[in-house]
Design an enzyme around this catalytic site. Sequence first.
Site, short mmCIF file in Angstrom:
data_model
loop_
_atom_site.label_atom_id
_atom_site.label_comp_id
_atom_site.label_asym_id
_atom_site.label_seq_id
_atom_site.Cartn_x
_atom_site.Cartn_y
_atom_site.Cartn_z
N HIS A 473 0.84 -1.21 0.00
CA HIS A 473 0.00 0.00 0.00
C HIS A 473 0.87 1.25 0.00
O HIS A 473 0.71 2.14 -0.85
CB HIS A 473 -0.91 -0.02 1.23
N GLU A 474 1.78 1.32 0.96
CA GLU A 474 2.62 2.51 1.07
C GLU A 474 3.53 2.67 -0.15
O GLU A 474 3.83 3.79 -0.58
CB GLU A 474 3.45 2.46 2.35
N HIS A 477 2.02 4.72 -2.81
CA HIS A 477 2.22 6.15 -2.61
C HIS A 477 3.60 6.58 -3.10
O HIS A 477 3.77 7.63 -3.71
CB HIS A 477 2.09 6.50 -1.13
N GLU A 502 -5.54 7.87 -2.48
CA GLU A 502 -5.33 6.52 -1.99
C GLU A 502 -5.54 5.45 -3.06
O GLU A 502 -5.30 4.26 -2.81
CB GLU A 502 -6.27 6.24 -0.81
N TYR A 616 -10.46 6.72 1.54
CA TYR A 616 -10.04 5.33 1.40
C TYR A 616 -11.09 4.51 0.66
O TYR A 616 -10.76 3.70 -0.21
CB TYR A 616 -9.76 4.72 2.78
#
Length: 681
Positions: A473-474, A477, A502, A616
Amino acid sequence: MNKIIMGVAALTLPCAAFAGAYGDMFKNGHLRFDYTPQEISALEQRAAEELDINLNFLAAIPADKRDFTNTVRALEDAYTSYWFVPKNLSLLSYFHQNADVREAAANLEAKGVDKKLSVFARKDVYKALKEYADTKPQLNHEDARLLAKWLERFERAGMALSEKDAKAYAKLNTERLNKITQYNVNLNNYKDELVVTREELDGLGETYINRLERTKDGKYIVTLKYPDYNPFMSSAKSEKARKSLQEKFARRGGKENVKLLEDTVELRRKQAALLGFKRYPDYVLPVRMAKNYETLEAFLKNLQKEVTPLAQADIQAYLKLKEETTGQKADEMTAWDLPYWSNQYKKKYYQVDDDKIKEYFPTDKVISGMFEVFGNLFGVTFIKADLPTWHPDVIVYQIKDKKTGELISNFYLDLFPRDGKYTHAATWSFVDRFELPDGQMQTPSVVIAANFTPAGNGVPSLLEHSEVETLFHEFGHVLQMSMATSKYATLTGDNVAWDYIEAHSQLLENWAWQPQVLKKISAHYKTGEALPDELISSLVKSKNVGVAAAFLRQNFLGQYDLALHTAAKRVDSTQLYSQMMKDISGIPMTKGTYPQASFGHIMSLTDPYDVGYYVYAWSLVIAQDIFSRFEAEGLFNAELGAKLRKYIYTPGTVYDENEMVEKFLGRPYNDKAFLKSLGIN
């Protein structure tokens, strides 16, 4: 001298952009982190002075001499060369190893935001922009988009306010920033722990137990940090101990933070009213993909309606298992039971043992496998670099284009907990990509800060699968912040519509569940064996176990955030939290707690999650629709990956976000793929 400077207004600013204070953040072309507390404050002050000189200069240019370079580009460069000084330095408050540096950096965050907002309160600068915009210049798309964004910023900051109202607005803003800063200081510095006996650790693995600190009398210390908290809540058999730890966890931040939150919400409402908005969401949402309160409320409530039956079925299954196991009547699920019985349900019916699976995910192996998967998909490489950092634990990689070798970004990994460090997992950019005055591009620098279990007692750092998912997930980004290609910082980094931000991260979570990927990122820390097929099968089958309940909790937090900011008067945030948590998620709030005291998302100085926690869910709907193309055309389809990079990860906000998603999909996005991913037709 002034006449001479005015004559070259189209060419340069009196304080050269990206030199001065901005330039002092770099050494040998790379960011430095060896600051003293005094230097941090002085650097921001110097940057602020340079900004004022440049803005005064810009505003003084005669209207008939204005052009794009000496007005719009000059404003962009002056602002950017200031803003990345406090943005970069204030991030050190979250993870620098020196407590005095963290304190100085934390104080800087409010100063930076206050100075940033003061720019948008300058009517002379807005007047300069309007003078140029009113000439109706013929600009290329990117330059026109930049001008429009700057006008939008000033107009949303209340340029039409009277002098009296402008002063009132500024006063409210200062109060708001101070309260948010104190809230985060309280949360970051909050400490509590649960002391337990060896018997109360029954259910947890030896690796977990052996790394816990001990008291003088031999008992064990379980902290509120995620590497301690999450495994304990999902595996400790002692309900009494789980309840005690959950109570402590839900009181993080302290009672002062409850008041600070309520004060801040009230200040936001007053600011919106001064700007002519009936409700605070009416101010926030027009620049988002959601556009308005009614659309957002309908979106959240519709998803709640669709997902609730699944979540209720899950909870009833957990309660039944608890009754069968304990022989005791279980009528209601609690916050301290949900993670435990969800985990037990997975173990019993899906043979998913998180502790066993964790042994196959050494952190280093997961990272290298992740780099391989997404390096091929996006056409990039990851090379370890010897660059300055703020702590010995931090590792740096350089992301480069696979075909050209061009440096795309510097990427920092700070993965393990320590005192004074940010307690969640998050990604920030120290500095974004943009064009420098010499035509070169500033290299972005991006960091993932997390709190994974460190190595200890001869065992390497191991990740639970949920932490693998978090890392993916990170990393989404990281790629979005690294790959944006605009010439202007205003159109890159995290400046995209906030309910889109997101999508890039949640999209990559999908690969963490694919059997082929699980093979690539796993190797048992003792034998080197990849995750066995039977464990992969069980894990993948368990993907949606508990997901509906977890999504309802996220939906609840989104609706809570919206309701809190929609109220026409001050509300009791604890009572509202309790009522909405029970009504939406079906789980009662633990008595004597105040979880909103640690709801840091909606109390951020830099990230607009106020009336923004819903992002989200909004982004997830988009992400699942995008992933449906990879499901249909190939998980490792490099041609589709190149298209993903082109339309989703590199545009920033140069183009409308809805337009980019539609170009990738070939149609408007919808929630069908998301609901299908949960098993809802």
